[in-house]
Design a protein around this motif. Structure first.
Motif, PDB file in Angstrom:
ATOM      1  N   ALA A   1       0.816  -1.217   0.000  1.00 36.78           N
ATOM      2  CA  ALA A   1       0.000   0.000   0.000  1.00 36.78           C
ATOM      3  C   ALA A   1       0.848   1.264   0.000  1.00 36.78           C
ATOM      4  O   ALA A   1       0.417   2.307  -0.506  1.00 36.78           O
ATOM      5  CB  ALA A   1      -0.931  -0.002   1.210  1.00 36.78           C
TER       6      ALA A   1
ATOM      7  N   GLU B   1      -0.983   2.808  -3.101  1.00 36.32           N
ATOM      8  CA  GLU B   1      -2.002   3.819  -2.803  1.00 36.32           C
ATOM      9  C   GLU B   1      -1.750   5.101  -3.596  1.00 36.32           C
ATOM     10  O   GLU B   1      -2.687   5.761  -4.063  1.00 36.32           O
ATOM     11  CB  GLU B   1      -2.025   4.118  -1.306  1.00 36.32           C
ATOM     12  CG  GLU B   1      -2.718   3.067  -0.457  1.00 36.32           C
ATOM     13  CD  GLU B   1      -4.164   2.855  -0.857  1.00 36.32           C
ATOM     14  OE1 GLU B   1      -4.880   3.866  -1.049  1.00 36.32           O
ATOM     15  OE2 GLU B   1      -4.577   1.698  -0.997  1.00 36.32           O
TER      16      GLU B   1
ATOM     17  N   GLN C   1      -4.366   6.491  -6.486  1.00 32.45           N
ATOM     18  CA  GLN C   1      -4.896   7.851  -6.380  1.00 32.45           C
ATOM     19  C   GLN C   1      -4.308   8.790  -7.427  1.00 32.45           C
ATOM     20  O   GLN C   1      -4.604   9.982  -7.438  1.00 32.45           O
ATOM     21  CB  GLN C   1      -4.611   8.391  -4.974  1.00 32.45           C
ATOM     22  CG  GLN C   1      -5.307   7.601  -3.869  1.00 32.45           C
ATOM     23  CD  GLN C   1      -4.829   7.995  -2.485  1.00 32.45           C
ATOM     24  OE1 GLN C   1      -4.128   8.986  -2.328  1.00 32.45           O
ATOM     25  NE2 GLN C   1      -5.203   7.214  -1.483  1.00 32.45           N
TER      26      GLN C   1
END
Length: 381
Positions: A202, A206, A210
């Motif tokens: 992550a 992440e 995003q």
């Protein structure tokens, strides 16, 4: 520095507010320990536990300890398949040439107080030759330590030929052998730490999901500092969860974690660092969120099975045994059982600390090198 602190706090807050994450990484293992610990309690009490193959050597020892007591003891018959040798050299040769046996147990006449022997008592010594750090060998040593005390007591009361065959110290030994609850408390903590590698993934993914990774690398700030802060937050979050599982299982379920929790917490701390670094390494190497998850999931399942995290298994294949011995989760699990049931083996626990620390440093170095070679398009949508 302010950006790094914000990244750390934001990641920590985001994880703490994630109900699915808390359910999987904290609540699920606590429930699973309870279910497995109770559902398989009968399995851990019955004779269908995989027996440990050992070699017993009695060099001109009269009366025979095996014939006098061991072959009549319920606990011994439940736990061990024994082959009897009269020659220690022949026994060691067979032990070294086969992966079938966990230890060579030698009974010999007591001559002097030799500290290399495992447990001197009465008029003979017990010397145990085993593979360092073996979980099974640790339980075996506990057994013979208890056995030595009981046999010494029997010899003080009876003559060697009159020692009763009904001597039964199963109840005394049971407190030194893991129940299902004790076993799965350790196994689940070790397993969940491996799944904590998703937190490492992550750290990279992440940003990609995003669509902020490109902007992060293009910003004037050092992106590596942000990644380190987020990785540290993931590690802290994982470590806190693992510690909570240990404390909950110890004080609520009454699982046996030993008398001293500090070595366990310290080892968990290093193991948490390893898990997060492993996730980061896999994410940087694979450059794919789906592939990274598949690799971590597969590795966690296979390595947990080989380490005996789901159920105790007897690995007789030399190749699989060699693979298992180098697995970090097996090393940590073995170290935990050593700390709990055989704390005198300090050297082995220290070796695991060194092994895990070196592994973390190597993976961290590789991650730094991979991070320097990151191209923006590799993580863009």
């Amino acid at each position: 520095m302010r950006a790094a602190v914000k990244a750390f706090l934001y990641t920590l807050k985001e994880n703490a507010m994630s109900i699915p994450l808390l359910s999987i990484m904290l609540i699920f293992p606590i429930i699973l320990i309870f279910i497995l610990g109770n559902a398989l309690s009968g399995y851990f009490k019955q004779a269908n536990i995989p027996k440990m193959n050992i070699i017993i050597v009695e060099e001109n020892l009269k009366p025979s300890i095996y014939d006098t007591v061991l072959k009549y003891d319920k606990t011994f018959l439940k736990l061990f398949n024994a082959e009897i040798f009269s020659s220690k050299s022949a026994a060691l040769k067979k032990f070294s040439s086969s992966n079938k046996y966990i230890a060579v147990v030698t009974f010999k006449e007591y001559q002097r107080n030799n500290h290399s022997n495992y447990s001197p008592f009465g008029n003979f010594d017990i010397e145990i030759t085993s593979k360092e750090g073996s979980q099974e060998a640790g339980f075996l040593k506990v057994y013979f330590n208890i056995f030595s005390n009981y046999y010494k007591l029997a010899r003080s009361i009876y003559s060697p030929s009159d020692i009763p065959k009904s001597i039964d110290f199963e109840s005394a030994f049971s407190s030194h052998f893991p129940r299902a609850l004790d076993y799965y408390a350790v196994a689940m903590v070790v397993m969940m730490a491996l799944y904590g590698s998703f937190g490492g993934i992550a750290v990279i993914e992440e940003e990609r999901k995003q669509n902020t990774l490109i902007r992060l690398f293009a910003s004037p700030r050092n992106p590596q500092i942000i990644f380190v802060s987020k990785a540290f937050a993931q590690m802290v979050f994982l470590y806190i969860q693992l510690c909570l599982i240990v404390l909950f299982s110890k004080y609520i379920y009454r699982a046996n974690w030993g008398e001293n929790l500090w070595p366990i917490f310290l080892l968990l701390f290093i193991y948490s660092i390893f898990a997060i670094l492993l996730g980061i390494f896999i994410a940087l190497f694979s450059k794919s969120y789906i592939l990274s998850n598949v690799i971590v999931s597969s590795f966690a399942v296979i390595s947990t099975f080989l380490a005996g995290g789901y159920v105790r298994i007897d690995i007789s294949t030399k190749f699989l045994s060699s693979v298992r011995d180098i697995l970090p989760n097996y090393a940590v699990q073995s170290a935990f059982f050593t700390i709990i049931y055989n704390p005198s083996e300090i050297a082995y626990v220290k070796n695991i600390f060194v092994y895990l620390t070196l592994l973390c440093l190597i993976i961290a170095l590789i991650c730094i090198l991979l991070m320097r070679k990151v191209k923006l398009w590799q993580f863009s949508r």
